[in-house]
Design a protein around this motif. Sequence first.
Motif, mmCIF file in Angstrom:
data_model
loop_
_atom_site.group_PDB
_atom_site.id
_atom_site.type_symbol
_atom_site.label_atom_id
_atom_site.label_comp_id
_atom_site.label_asym_id
_atom_site.label_seq_id
_atom_site.Cartn_x
_atom_site.Cartn_y
_atom_site.Cartn_z
ATOM 1 N N THR A 1 31.685 95.604 43.564
ATOM 2 C CA THR A 1 30.327 96.150 43.476
ATOM 3 C C THR A 1 29.167 95.283 43.505
ATOM 4 O O THR A 1 29.357 94.232 43.717
ATOM 5 C CB THR A 1 30.355 97.044 41.969
ATOM 6 N N ARG A 2 27.936 95.879 43.460
ATOM 7 C CA ARG A 2 26.868 95.121 43.706
ATOM 8 C C ARG A 2 26.611 93.927 42.863
ATOM 9 O O ARG A 2 26.317 92.814 42.945
ATOM 10 C CB ARG A 2 25.472 96.010 43.502
ATOM 11 N N ALA A 3 26.929 94.414 41.428
ATOM 12 C CA ALA A 3 26.862 93.329 40.252
ATOM 13 C C ALA A 3 27.944 92.236 40.360
ATOM 14 O O ALA A 3 27.846 91.284 39.473
ATOM 15 C CB ALA A 3 26.547 93.866 38.886
ATOM 16 N N LEU B 1 34.610 91.420 34.970
ATOM 17 C CA LEU B 1 35.144 90.384 35.616
ATOM 18 C C LEU B 1 33.755 89.239 35.506
ATOM 19 O O LEU B 1 32.653 89.697 35.231
ATOM 20 C CB LEU B 1 35.126 90.611 37.308
ATOM 21 N N ASP B 2 34.024 87.894 35.641
ATOM 22 C CA ASP B 2 33.031 86.821 35.617
ATOM 23 C C ASP B 2 32.549 86.922 37.022
ATOM 24 O O ASP B 2 33.410 86.481 37.881
ATOM 25 C CB ASP B 2 33.650 85.838 35.038
ATOM 26 N N PRO B 3 31.225 86.993 37.227
ATOM 27 C CA PRO B 3 30.950 87.047 38.748
ATOM 28 C C PRO B 3 31.065 85.362 39.192
ATOM 29 O O PRO B 3 31.056 85.030 40.457
ATOM 30 C CB PRO B 3 29.241 86.925 38.723
ATOM 31 N N ALA C 1 36.526 91.924 48.649
ATOM 32 C CA ALA C 1 35.719 91.675 49.575
ATOM 33 C C ALA C 1 34.221 91.721 48.895
ATOM 34 O O ALA C 1 33.835 92.305 47.953
ATOM 35 C CB ALA C 1 35.884 92.298 50.998
ATOM 36 N N GLU C 2 33.139 91.264 49.605
ATOM 37 C CA GLU C 2 31.933 91.327 49.427
ATOM 38 C C GLU C 2 31.330 92.726 49.616
ATOM 39 O O GLU C 2 31.970 93.527 50.647
ATOM 40 C CB GLU C 2 30.741 90.582 49.966
ATOM 41 N N PRO C 3 30.383 93.398 48.910
ATOM 42 C CA PRO C 3 29.813 94.542 48.945
ATOM 43 C C PRO C 3 29.081 94.760 50.194
ATOM 44 O O PRO C 3 28.374 93.725 50.519
ATOM 45 C CB PRO C 3 28.974 95.293 47.830
#
Length: 856
Positions: free
Chosen positions: A649-651, A707-709, A735-737
């Motif tokens: 997701t974005r965050a 999750l830890d970014p 995958a990246e958003p």
Amino acid sequence: MERWGGPWLLCLLPLMAVGQPLDAGSAAYEERTATGIRGREVELSCGMAAPAVVFWSFTAMGSAGPPRAVAVGSGPEVVVAPGAGALGRVTLRNGTLELRELRTAAAGRFLCQGLFPEWGRLRVGYAAVMLRVLVPVSKPFVRLTAAAAAEGTEVALTCTVREGTAPLSFSWQHREPHGRLLAAPVGLGGSGAELLLAPANRSHAGWYACTARNEVNNRTSEPVYLDIIYGPDEPAISVEPFSPEQGSFSAGEREDVVLSCLAPSNPPSRYIWLHNGSQVHIGQTFVMSAIARGQAGTYTCLAENTHLQTRTQATIVLTVYYPPAGSPSCSALATADLQDVALRCRWLGGFPPARLRWVGPREEEEEEEEEDEEGAAGPSFSMATSIVPGAATRNGSSFACVAAHPALREGAVCRTTLWIPAGSPTCMAAATKHDEYVMLRCRWEGGTPPATLRWWDGRGRALGVPTPSATVLVLSTDTSLRGQDFVCVAAHPLRAASTECRLRLGKRGGPRVLSPLSSRHAGRRRATSSPSQCADVPELEVERGEVAVLEGGEARLACRQRGGTELGAEMGWYDPQEREVPAGTTKYRLERGGAWANLTVRDAEWPQDGGTYRCAAANSVGTASLPVRLRVDRYPAPPNVTISKLRYTRARTEVRLQWRTQGAGNLTGFVVQRRPAKKPQRRVPGPWETAAGDIEPHSRDRRLGGLDPRVVYAFRVLAVNHRTAGHPSEVQTPAEPPFEALPAVMGAAVMGMLVATSMSLLAVHYIAHHRDRLPRLHELLFRMAGPDAPQLAEDANVAVSTEDGEGQGQEEPGGLSTAAMEGREWTEPPAWWYSLVPLRLSIPSHCRRATLSPTS
């Protein structure tokens, strides 16, 4: 170089010859040919000697027109014709015509006319030179009808040159894709400038270059690559370690098995591995570390050419061998009326069953016995029995049972030694049950096989049944036993004669008067019916010798005594580790009765709870036990799982996971596992941790948070059928958003428009209600519509004229006079107003005054 004066110079030829006789009759004529190369230099001589006057002319090849002048010379004076530059760079030296940077247009007939001084007179000479201009071969280039062609089609290669003097010859060079130079393919159609590959095959792939030659030079083209698309051929599967069986391959359990598939193809094949029809791996090599017995079955390698959309496949059968649990067990029993010894070897289980054989005490005999046994009876599997004559066997002889199994590099061995117990049997008597019974004990422990003991009375009647090592005879005191003799006879197969011990009860009939006697017994007695009552060890029977239960269920093991008994027995159960099962635990429920005992195993776990349980009963005579095997089966494997979508997701603190199942099978849920994808060097990957469990069986997506970014995670999904987990899916990282800027831009634009509109409305409202503070803006906004436009209530009530002092004190219709405004204060807008209004208002200085007076 002087300007062209050729005709004038020719007119001077007679004057130059004045005073010199001209020998016209001795004129010389000469014709020859010359060859020149374009771009280089050629010299055309007029004769052996230098002429006094020379004139060169040129006629183009194939031209029927008059010759054109090229150059005229007389001694040091030389004149070149203006059009001679088309032939090249022309110079004339000592009558020789030099053409540098020769051009193709110079091909033709050059004529030299000259006057040669000879012996005081002038001789006329003519020389005709036919000049041939050769053009070098330009660098050729290769054209292909198709840069990539399928195998079996026709491909033509053409070598093309832009220029070059004929005749031209061509040759071809072929280089393999990896660089090895080959000759031109043999037996192919076409010649010269064209090479025809009909049909093209995979050996024709590689680099092609052509060389063009003429009599001037040769040039080679740049190589071009011809790609031949083919395959895939039928795959060839190799197995490591290599152990082929008839029509299949085999491997031992816990071995590392490597399956490799090779199917020649261009482009290279895409390989897919199937196990029993379900996809398990993508790639040319499939490695199974520590293979388990559940991984046996058919393995199919599917090779695919993605360009041609063609597929081939090959299938093998992989058998996983696993040995029986534990080690073989050896035992020796007396047989054939205690005359022989039966050697028994057991090692149950495994696939295939273990091969067992007995080996004698001497190595020389081992080989002979092995050959005899294999030749006569063949090998024995799981159980092997050998009969050894007791009289012919020495005391202390050792026998070995050798077990062989394909999954074991070294075989297993169990040994047994036949020996006679030391000493002799011992007898004793004791009272039991408040003097209600007399118990006669006879013991002779030790020996392999153990000695067989049996009680006889003084009349030669057998009492009870033969038992090994120890026997107990229980007699009721109601019977008159005073003065009776009881004999315990002990027999062993390795002894020819039996031994015995005797007991004589006292005259008082009570158990306290005992007279043990011992003597040799002459022979072995026959069993006869006994008038007295006797007791023995308990006899047990179980409801089922093997109980099967699915993982997580309950298993009931039932055991009871067979028949009646005079002596009570205490019953109990032992687990596979030979630990007594206590009552009142959460794992086991133990129920006992007078002659029975039942054990219930709750929440059976695989493989911890599986194994052999033992029901045991003990009384004052001895103990007995029976095994019951509990088999805990796992549920069938669920279908395989493949991850179809995994995205942050974005965050970057959550991921959206979607998956799908492949194949048939029952399932009760899914489990999602995760672990960090990047591990430090020289460290093994961390363990998998459960990110989501107890997922409904109909669900196919999940949102996972926490999750830890800063950490890149790897995820996999497993299908679960009760407690049986299927093959894990492939491991993937999120995958990246996708970047979606349009909603943010549109939101900012709409917000900006709303803010601007609100500010504009506030500004108009302020100007409309504060005309006296912002008169010019009010005039600008509300008077631009024309004189007929409606006015606000405040605008219609007040009209002030300030031009030239006219109208002072006069009252306008519906308004106030100027005098009425006298004494009014003019106040500027507050400071916050200027921050809200986008443009700065410029208020005239004569309007910024505290009061309005009629004289202003």
